[in-house]
Design an enzyme around this catalytic site. Structure first.
Site, PDB file in Angstrom:
ATOM      1  N   GLY A  12       0.781  -1.236   0.000  1.00 27.94           N
ATOM      2  CA  GLY A  12       0.000   0.000   0.000  1.00 27.94           C
ATOM      3  C   GLY A  12       0.810   1.283   0.000  1.00 27.94           C
ATOM      4  O   GLY A  12       0.317   2.331   0.405  1.00 27.94           O
ATOM      5  N   ASN A 108      -5.354   2.218 -13.043  1.00 28.17           N
ATOM      6  CA  ASN A 108      -4.390   1.312 -12.403  1.00 28.17           C
ATOM      7  C   ASN A 108      -2.985   1.841 -12.664  1.00 28.17           C
ATOM      8  O   ASN A 108      -2.758   2.551 -13.642  1.00 28.17           O
ATOM      9  CB  ASN A 108      -4.535  -0.093 -13.004  1.00 28.17           C
ATOM     10  N   HIS A 110       0.984   0.329 -13.089  1.00 32.57           N
ATOM     11  CA  HIS A 110       1.689  -0.935 -13.329  1.00 32.57           C
ATOM     12  C   HIS A 110       3.178  -0.642 -13.542  1.00 32.57           C
ATOM     13  O   HIS A 110       3.520   0.248 -14.323  1.00 32.57           O
ATOM     14  CB  HIS A 110       1.096  -1.618 -14.569  1.00 32.57           C
TER      15      HIS A 110
HETATM   16  C1  GRF Z   1       3.247  -1.109  -7.558  1.00 31.38           C
HETATM   17  O1  GRF Z   1       4.521  -1.294  -8.088  1.00 31.38           O
HETATM   18  C2  GRF Z   1       2.216  -0.973  -8.645  1.00 31.38           C
HETATM   19  O2  GRF Z   1       2.761  -0.504  -9.844  1.00 31.38           O
HETATM   20  C3  GRF Z   1       1.749  -2.386  -8.846  1.00 31.38           C
HETATM   21  O3  GRF Z   1       1.802  -2.986  -7.593  1.00 31.38           O
HETATM   22  C4  GRF Z   1       2.756  -2.322  -6.793  1.00 31.38           C
HETATM   23  C5  GRF Z   1       2.047  -1.940  -5.530  1.00 31.38           C
HETATM   24  O4  GRF Z   1       2.929  -1.485  -4.574  1.00 31.38           O
HETATM   25  N1  GRF Z   1       0.436  -2.423  -9.434  1.00 31.38           N
HETATM   26  P1  GRF Z   1       2.390  -0.823  -3.224  1.00 31.38           P
HETATM   27  O5  GRF Z   1       1.486  -1.867  -2.557  1.00 31.38           O
HETATM   28  O6  GRF Z   1       1.649   0.414  -3.584  1.00 31.38           O
HETATM   29  O7  GRF Z   1       3.616  -0.569  -2.417  1.00 31.38           O
END
Ligand code: GRF
Length: 188
Positions: A12, A108, A110
């Protein structure tokens, strides 16, 4: 105020970067109604507590089908009058009922330069590819895995001696700036 819900399954850190920007007054017209998570032990829940934010924990295993699981989510979204859904490390595909209700209002982030390296372990895939550049992408969500229309991408170098952890960290530093910027631009 535009009401958004943030969906997360893990650490998160992106969720927290959005909350921080709100707290610092940099997203003045955005209100996060709640954190939605499908993982009862996810660290994002701890982070939400810091902000006194409601958390909806919804585990797929407690429902007979994914459609039933998502029906519960839609109930919460409707009762909170959520207008946009922001996925931040949410590890499930969005099903057709939520997609229909939130057409072009789900985004989203990514950790790759999509359309390269969709799906799991995008950072590892980039590292093994021999590419010298990677990055992160914010995109609209459709029924595919990381296939929706691209909104914005930022790039960073891959160094020859990078570990996956180092590269992941370099990408996250960018994500924590990029995601709030995109939210500010397209949602508020
Ligand atoms: C991030 O790298 C995002 O791009 C991907 O999942 C990861 C989530 O990281 N979808 P976090 O839980 O926000 O630290």
């Amino acid at each position: 105020m535009t009401k958004i819900a943030i969906f997360a399954s893990g650490s998160g850190s992106n969720f927290e970067s959005i909350m921080t920007q709100i707290e610092e007054g940099n997203l003045p017209n955005i209100e996060v109604t709640a954190l939605y998570t499908d993982q009862v032990n996810a660290y994002c829940i701890e982070r939400a507590r810091k902000y006194n934010l409601d958390v909806h924990i919804n585990e797929l295993k407690n429902f007979p089908s994914k459609a039933d699981y998502e029906r519960k989510i839609i109930e919460w979204l409707t009762s909170e009058q959520v207008e946009w859904i922001v996925l931040a490390g949410y590890m499930k595909l969005i099903g057709e009922n939520i997609l229909k209700a939130y057409n072009r209002r789900i985004i989203n982030i990514h950790p790759s330069l999509l359309p390269k390296y969709k799906g799991k372990d995008a950072v590892g895939q980039a590292l093994e590819s021999g590419d010298t550049i990677t990055g992160t992408t914010v995109h609209y969500v459709d029924s595919g895995m990381d296939t929706g229309e691209i909104i914005e991408q930022w790039t960073c170098d891959i160094y020859t001696d990078d570990t996956k952890e180092q590269l992941e960290e370099r990408i996250k530093v960018m994500e924590h700036k990029l995601y709030p910027k995109v939210i500010s631009k397209i949602i508020q």
